[in-house]
Design a protein around this motif. Structure first.
Motif, mmCIF file in Angstrom:
data_model
loop_
_atom_site.group_PDB
_atom_site.id
_atom_site.type_symbol
_atom_site.label_atom_id
_atom_site.label_comp_id
_atom_site.label_asym_id
_atom_site.label_seq_id
_atom_site.Cartn_x
_atom_site.Cartn_y
_atom_site.Cartn_z
ATOM 1 N N LEU B 318 -7.868 -16.557 18.915
ATOM 2 C CA LEU B 318 -8.525 -17.863 18.858
ATOM 3 C C LEU B 318 -8.378 -18.634 20.177
ATOM 4 O O LEU B 318 -9.350 -19.174 20.718
ATOM 5 N N ILE B 319 -7.170 -18.666 20.705
ATOM 6 C CA ILE B 319 -6.986 -19.459 21.934
ATOM 7 C C ILE B 319 -7.589 -18.749 23.145
ATOM 8 O O ILE B 319 -8.036 -19.403 24.088
ATOM 9 N N ARG B 320 -7.643 -17.416 23.097
ATOM 10 C CA ARG B 320 -8.320 -16.728 24.196
ATOM 11 C C ARG B 320 -9.797 -17.098 24.192
ATOM 12 O O ARG B 320 -10.381 -17.423 25.235
ATOM 13 N N GLU B 321 -10.402 -17.083 23.008
ATOM 14 C CA GLU B 321 -11.836 -17.408 22.917
ATOM 15 C C GLU B 321 -12.089 -18.874 23.285
ATOM 16 O O GLU B 321 -13.065 -19.184 23.964
ATOM 17 N N THR B 322 -11.200 -19.742 22.838
ATOM 18 C CA THR B 322 -11.346 -21.165 23.200
ATOM 19 C C THR B 322 -11.234 -21.329 24.709
ATOM 20 O O THR B 322 -12.015 -22.052 25.346
ATOM 21 N N GLY B 323 -10.242 -20.643 25.280
ATOM 22 C CA GLY B 323 -10.053 -20.710 26.733
ATOM 23 C C GLY B 323 -11.263 -20.196 27.480
ATOM 24 O O GLY B 323 -11.738 -20.812 28.438
#
Lengths: 253, 414
Positions: B318-323
């Motif tokens: 999730l945070i990779r995609e958000t980043g």
């Protein structure tokens, strides 16, 4: 590199360098030297060499040998020079014996003024003109000391090896003085004024702030956070520079 | 766009400087925030991806408390677990069952982990890892990466800095990141003397582009460590649970002997952990190492809930995609103003730099302008993305970034 040798380098290349600005900004000394045409060679056995030239009212302090100087002052060791700079010893005149009167009567006034400006008291610092010149000389000493401590002092060597290339400008606002120190491939070149396209800048809000900051009377982190001292650019270069500058009192008290 | 003022922050800092060394010390010091006048110094409350400062300004926080926050500030489930444990027992004469539960959870979660040891800060466990490596091998030297950060113990500090003596780091050998030849040379030049190699999963220094491991780097390092009996230590304090729930070594495909965790493990509750392989367990049991609050139960309860929540929502993905979404937009906005915004490191904790100006003054100006508009960006350190950052946050951040680029362009003229 011995302590005495590093101190001798600092004395000749960073402290004595201030004679240039004393001759320029101190009215009494400017008047005294305006007609001088004399050069003094400082020569230290197994140590540094420097010269002072007075010509057309301008004082120039340089590294190395001066061609045909008026006076040669010889020191048998770096420690000998350092004793003289601390007011505890005398040089050996090798050339210019006829100028001994000049050295004892006139030149000493200039060196006494150097001591006067570099050994401030709380009372003296209340005088605006004194504060301004003391700050200028402190800034100069810092810049020119870095070029000696960087390659010679153990901490300086450690720090300099990682500092990267580029110039750092140190400036007192609003109108100076300022100095720069350029690091390039292990070489360090100091100078007065500002370098073009510096990699880092440190500006001190005014002369008083600069004087307190440069003499360690304020906490540097607080000064930066409060905006008294403004830093920009490659902050690690300023951090490294600060570590080198903090070595100066180890040699020059 | 309206820009913030920080009068109360400045006033409080003036008070602080009188009674606290340098006002705010350590990694939260305003000194590397350039210019400090563009940044808040004190926070009063936080929720989700945002915090409010003492002047009433709200920020979308891309530092996440420099890493500890990962599922959002004041996360309800995490806080509830911590509060429940506080109400039951926290710092007591005997440890609580939650300590065992957390250790079991970590051992199940992390393939190489056969045991877990808890402390408070990342530096507690990086220093402990060195002791373990030395005790296990009987050797004294430690290999580490130049510019790598492993806390503030004297051995971990940069040589030449205040309070650090030559003796403190004389047994630490520094090699360049991603330079396998230098690593191999250091091992060969110190035969039978290297106790351990400690490094972060990828290189994330401050004030410099971050670097992922070169292809095969970690695998070659691991092979040498196995051959030479060197304890391989991963400092996963910053990356841990952001790249991979099983530890960042799994993301990069190698197996360390010890892993140091902190930051994201407890979503802000103070806890760190050292986990390791079975072969080192008996050594660890022989080294006396402890601290007054290391058995506090509430942070352990918070850690279990944080890790379970991260696993449930596949936090790292999730945070990779958000980043990736955030960064892609920022790069495009920068392009529109003629700026090259370079992103290095992992998208979940990216390091950004505008390359048009190598002195980074331009980048500092832009980060300051963004912060004054409500997107908390720093110029010297990698940022952190959390699972609490929303699409709405991203859109607002893009708007702020655009306005900040405009302001920088106008003031600099280039």
């Amino acid at each position: 590199m011995s302590y005495q040798l590093i101190k001798a380098n600092l004395n000749l290349y960073a402290v004595l360098k201030n004679l240039e600005d004393i001759a320029k900004y101190d009215e009494e000394i400017a008047s005294l030297v305006k007609d001088w045409d004399v050069s003094v060679q400082f020569s230290v056995l197994n140590g540094p060499k420097a010269f002072i030239e007075f010509r057309n009212g301008v004082c120039t302090v340089g590294r190395g040998k001066y061609h045909n100087p008026s006076v040669i002052l010889f020191f048998i060791s770096p420690a000998h020079l350092n004793r003289m700079m601390d007011g505890k010893g005398n040089p050996i005149p090798l050339k210019g014996l006829t100028k001994l009167g000049f050295l004892k009567r006139d030149f000493i006034k200039v060196t006494e003024k150097l001591e006067y400006y570099l050994k401030p008291t709380d009372v003296l610092l209340k005088d605006e003109a004194y504060l301004a010149l003391n700050t200028r000389l402190t800034l100069n000493t810092a810049a020119f000391a870095v070029s000696e401590l960087g390659p010679l002092d153990p901490v300086g060597k450690l720090v300099t090896s990682n500092i990267g290339n580029g110039s750092v400008n140190l400036k007192v606002l609003p109108d100076g003085p300022g100095v720069y120190i350029t690091f390039r491939g292990g070489y360090i070149e100091p100078g007065k004024g500002e370098a073009d396209k510096p990699m880092a800048i440190m500006c001190m809000k005014n002369v008083k702030v600069a004087n307190d900051f440069l003499n360690g009377r304020t906490d540097s982190f607080t000064a930066v956070a409060s905006g008294d001292v403004m830093i920009r650019g490659q902050i690690p270069m300023l951090e490294s520079l600060s570590l080198i500058l903090e070595r100066i009192p180890h040699y020059l008290s | 766009m309206k820009t913030y003022r920080f009068n109360n922050s400045q006033s409080l800092f003036t008070r602080a400087a009188k009674v606290i060394p340098c006002g705010i010390y350590g990694h939260l010091s305003p000194a590397p925030l350039v210019p400090p006048t563009a940044y808040p110094f004190y926070a009063v409350r936080a929720k989700g991806s945002r915090f409010c400062d003492v002047d009433g300004n709200e920020f979308i926080d891309y530092m996440c408390a420099y890493g500890p926050m990962i599922v959002g500030y004041n996360h309800e489930e995490v806080d509830a677990a911590a509060m429940k444990q506080y109400e039951a027992a926290n710092c007591v004469t005997a440890p609580t069952p939650v300590m065992v539960e957390l250790a079991e959870y970590l051992v199940d979660l992390i393939p190489i982990a056969d045991w877990a040891f808890f402390a408070k800060n990342g530096g507690d466990v990086t220093s402990y890892a060195l002791m373990v490596a030395r005790a296990a091998t009987g050797r004294k030297k430690i290999l580490m990466v130049s510019g790598g950060y492993h806390g503030v113990a004297p051995w971990a500090q940069v040589p030449g800095h205040h309070g650090v003596m030559d003796d403190d780091y004389k047994n630490c050998i520094r090699v360049k990141w991603n330079d396998y030849a230098a690593f191999e040379r250091a091992v060969n030049e110190n035969p039978g003397e290297i106790a351990g190699f400690i490094a972060t999963p990828y290189h994330h220094p401050t004030f410099a582009d971050n670097e992922l491991p070169a292809k095969g780097y970690w695998q070659k390092i691991e092979a040498v460590c196995r051959k030479e009996g060197i304890v391989l230590i991963v400092d996963d304090v910053r990356c841990g649970f952001r790249l991979d729930m099983r530890g960042s070594h799994e993301y990069f495909g190698f197996k360390p002997d010890l892993i140091c965790f902190c930051k994201a493990i407890g979503n802000g509750y103070p806890i760190s952990a050292l986990v390791g392989t079975d072969s080192l367990k008996s050594i660890v049991s022989r080294i006396f190492y402890t601290g007054s609050y290391w058995f506090s139960a509430a942070p352990m309860a918070a850690a279990i809930t944080t890790l379970k929540e991260l696993k449930r929502i596949n936090g790292p993905k999730l945070i990779r995609e958000t980043g990736e979404k955030l960064l892609g937009g920022l790069v495009e906005i920068a392009k529109g103003y003629g700026y090259d915004l370079k992103v290095t490191g992992h998208p979940s904790m990216p390091y950004l730099r505008i390359t048009n100006d190598e002195s980074v003054m331009l980048h500092q100006d832009w980060c300051g302008e963004c912060t004054k508009r409500g997107a908390y960006f720093v110029s010297h350190h990698n940022w952190f993305i959390s699972t609490a950052h929303t699409d709405e946050d991203i859109q607002k951040t893009w708007d702020i970034a655009d306005d900040a680029f405009k302001a920088v362009k106008n003031s600099r003229g280039v």
